[in-house]
Structures are given as C-alpha cells and as structure tokens.
Design a protein around this motif. Structure first.
Motif, PDB file in Angstrom:
ATOM      1  N   PHE A  37     -14.073  17.151 -12.586  1.00  0.00           N
ATOM      2  CA  PHE A  37     -12.901  16.859 -11.781  1.00  0.00           C
ATOM      3  C   PHE A  37     -12.869  17.626 -10.464  1.00  0.00           C
ATOM      4  N   SER A  38     -13.526  18.782 -10.394  1.00  0.00           N
ATOM      5  CA  SER A  38     -13.546  19.512  -9.123  1.00  0.00           C
ATOM      6  C   SER A  38     -14.489  18.872  -8.118  1.00  0.00           C
ATOM      7  N   THR A  39     -15.474  18.112  -8.575  1.00  0.00           N
ATOM      8  CA  THR A  39     -16.395  17.434  -7.657  1.00  0.00           C
ATOM      9  C   THR A  39     -16.010  15.980  -7.425  1.00  0.00           C
ATOM     10  N   PHE A  40     -14.961  15.521  -8.033  1.00  0.00           N
ATOM     11  CA  PHE A  40     -14.529  14.129  -7.967  1.00  0.00           C
ATOM     12  C   PHE A  40     -13.641  13.928  -6.746  1.00  0.00           C
ATOM     13  N   SER A  41     -13.926  12.905  -5.931  1.00  0.00           N
ATOM     14  CA  SER A  41     -13.079  12.620  -4.774  1.00  0.00           C
ATOM     15  C   SER A  41     -12.534  11.199  -4.902  1.00  0.00           C
ATOM     16  N   PHE A  42     -11.332  10.975  -4.370  1.00  0.00           N
ATOM     17  CA  PHE A  42     -10.690   9.665  -4.462  1.00  0.00           C
ATOM     18  C   PHE A  42      -9.707   9.492  -3.317  1.00  0.00           C
ATOM     19  N   THR A  43      -9.229   8.245  -3.139  1.00  0.00           N
ATOM     20  CA  THR A  43      -8.271   7.937  -2.078  1.00  0.00           C
ATOM     21  C   THR A  43      -6.970   7.440  -2.682  1.00  0.00           C
ATOM     22  N   VAL A  44      -5.876   7.751  -2.013  1.00  0.00           N
ATOM     23  CA  VAL A  44      -4.549   7.277  -2.405  1.00  0.00           C
ATOM     24  C   VAL A  44      -3.981   6.522  -1.213  1.00  0.00           C
ATOM     25  N   GLU A  45      -3.727   5.233  -1.402  1.00  0.00           N
ATOM     26  CA  GLU A  45      -3.163   4.418  -0.332  1.00  0.00           C
ATOM     27  C   GLU A  45      -1.693   4.169  -0.609  1.00  0.00           C
ATOM     28  N   LYS A  46      -0.867   4.309   0.446  1.00  0.00           N
ATOM     29  CA  LYS A  46       0.570   4.071   0.335  1.00  0.00           C
ATOM     30  C   LYS A  46       0.969   3.035   1.372  1.00  0.00           C
ATOM     31  N   ALA A 106      -1.450   3.022  -4.483  1.00  0.00           N
ATOM     32  CA  ALA A 106      -2.647   2.615  -5.206  1.00  0.00           C
ATOM     33  C   ALA A 106      -3.698   3.711  -5.116  1.00  0.00           C
ATOM     34  N   ILE A 107      -4.352   3.935  -6.230  1.00  0.00           N
ATOM     35  CA  ILE A 107      -5.460   4.888  -6.294  1.00  0.00           C
ATOM     36  C   ILE A 107      -6.718   4.068  -6.548  1.00  0.00           C
ATOM     37  N   PHE A 108      -7.784   4.318  -5.831  1.00  0.00           N
ATOM     38  CA  PHE A 108      -9.083   3.646  -5.931  1.00  0.00           C
ATOM     39  C   PHE A 108      -9.060   2.196  -5.430  1.00  0.00           C
ATOM     40  N   SER A 109      -7.959   1.683  -4.940  1.00  0.00           N
ATOM     41  CA  SER A 109      -7.917   0.300  -4.443  1.00  0.00           C
ATOM     42  C   SER A 109      -6.939   0.226  -3.274  1.00  0.00           C
ATOM     43  N   GLU A 110      -6.791  -0.994  -2.715  1.00  0.00           N
ATOM     44  CA  GLU A 110      -5.870  -1.171  -1.603  1.00  0.00           C
ATOM     45  C   GLU A 110      -4.453  -1.369  -2.124  1.00  0.00           C
ATOM     46  N   ALA A 111      -3.480  -0.835  -1.400  1.00  0.00           N
ATOM     47  CA  ALA A 111      -2.081  -1.007  -1.770  1.00  0.00           C
ATOM     48  C   ALA A 111      -1.629  -2.426  -1.414  1.00  0.00           C
ATOM     49  N   LYS A 112      -0.797  -3.006  -2.256  1.00  0.00           N
ATOM     50  CA  LYS A 112      -0.282  -4.356  -2.002  1.00  0.00           C
ATOM     51  C   LYS A 112       0.732  -4.298  -0.868  1.00  0.00           C
ATOM     52  N   CYS A 123       7.052  -3.366  11.280  1.00  0.00           N
ATOM     53  CA  CYS A 123       7.787  -2.263  10.650  1.00  0.00           C
ATOM     54  C   CYS A 123       6.999  -1.644   9.503  1.00  0.00           C
ATOM     55  N   CYS A 124       5.896  -2.260   9.139  1.00  0.00           N
ATOM     56  CA  CYS A 124       5.099  -1.775   7.997  1.00  0.00           C
ATOM     57  C   CYS A 124       4.014  -0.819   8.474  1.00  0.00           C
ATOM     58  N   LYS A 125       3.673   0.105   7.605  1.00  0.00           N
ATOM     59  CA  LYS A 125       2.571   1.017   7.908  1.00  0.00           C
ATOM     60  C   LYS A 125       1.860   1.388   6.616  1.00  0.00           C
ATOM     61  N   ASP A 126       0.576   1.625   6.731  1.00  0.00           N
ATOM     62  CA  ASP A 126      -0.256   2.045   5.606  1.00  0.00           C
ATOM     63  C   ASP A 126      -0.711   3.472   5.848  1.00  0.00           C
ATOM     64  N   ILE A 127      -0.587   4.301   4.821  1.00  0.00           N
ATOM     65  CA  ILE A 127      -1.045   5.688   4.906  1.00  0.00           C
ATOM     66  C   ILE A 127      -2.125   5.873   3.851  1.00  0.00           C
ATOM     67  N   VAL A 128      -3.263   6.399   4.259  1.00  0.00           N
ATOM     68  CA  VAL A 128      -4.395   6.611   3.354  1.00  0.00           C
ATOM     69  C   VAL A 128      -4.642   8.112   3.268  1.00  0.00           C
ATOM     70  N   ASP A 129      -4.526   8.662   2.069  1.00  0.00           N
ATOM     71  CA  ASP A 129      -4.827  10.077   1.820  1.00  0.00           C
ATOM     72  C   ASP A 129      -6.161  10.151   1.090  1.00  0.00           C
ATOM     73  N   VAL A 130      -7.109  10.868   1.639  1.00  0.00           N
ATOM     74  CA  VAL A 130      -8.421  11.046   1.021  1.00  0.00           C
ATOM     75  C   VAL A 130      -8.460  12.457   0.443  1.00  0.00           C
TER      76      VAL A 130
END
Length: 125
Positions: free
Chosen positions: A11-20, A31-37, A53-60
C-alpha cells in the motif's frame, strides 16, 4: 507479522487517482480508478462562448517510487551489538523446560471389596 508488513509495503508503493465532479458548489460524483460521472450540464458546443458551471478536480495520490533496503552490515557497531544481545536474550526465554517426572504414573490402587468403615460403623469426623 510478515503478511502485515508485506501489505504495508504494497500500500505504500500503490498510487491512484481520485476524480471529483462539481456542478456549481455541489459535489456530484467521486470516482477512484475511473472517470467521475458528469451531471449532463456541460456545453457540447464551443467552450469559448459560454462558461460552464461544472468543473472536474483530479487528485493524484502517488506512492513511493524507491524502497530503501538496509542490511545488518549497514548498521553501526553499537546497534549491531544491541540487536545481537536482544535476539540472544529473547531466544533464551523460549528454551524448553525439562520433562516433568510423574512418580506414581503407573500406580494402580487396590480394588475395594468391602467398605471397612461401614462394617465397623466407624467414621472420621
């Protein structure tokens, strides 16, 4: 213990993205590992004309890229002495005890034919 350490390293070497996806100030989807609807309010035409008015935020979230491995020889001398003494003292605590001797293990008591106390009506009080 080793399984827990292996999971910790994984888990310390695992990386992932969180899309909002936000529509205004409201959070619509995470969404984690995929695109947010999306909420369906995006403008399909030229984006320069109207501001959406919409925006997407991607946290890596990135994990470690390199793991440091340390051998016993890399430690300084006082640490080596302490570890050797600690391990030796720990091993001594787990030495097996001598076998206990049960002196009357094969003793078979005699068979009772008559209860002598009942025959003589003598009872210990």
């Amino acid at each position: 213990m080793s399984v827990a350490l292996a999971v910790l390293v994984l888990f310390s070497t695992f990386s992932f993205t969180v899309e909002k996806h936000y529509c205004g100030d409201n959070l619509i989807d995470v969404a984690i590992f995929s695109e947010a609807k999306s909420c369906g309010m995006e403008i399909e035409s030229e984006p320069k004309l109207k501001k959406t008015c919409c925006k997407d935020i991607v946290d890596v979230i990135e994990g470690q890229d390199e793991l440091q491995s340390v051998t016993f020889d890399d430690l300084d001398f006082p640490t080596q002495v302490f570890l050797r003494a600690f391990v030796q003292a720990y091993i001594v605590n787990f030495e097996s005890l001598p076998k206990q001797i049960i002196p009357h293990r094969d003793y078979v008591p005699p068979n009772l034919i008559r209860d002598i106390q009942l025959l003589n009506d003598v009872f210990l009080i």
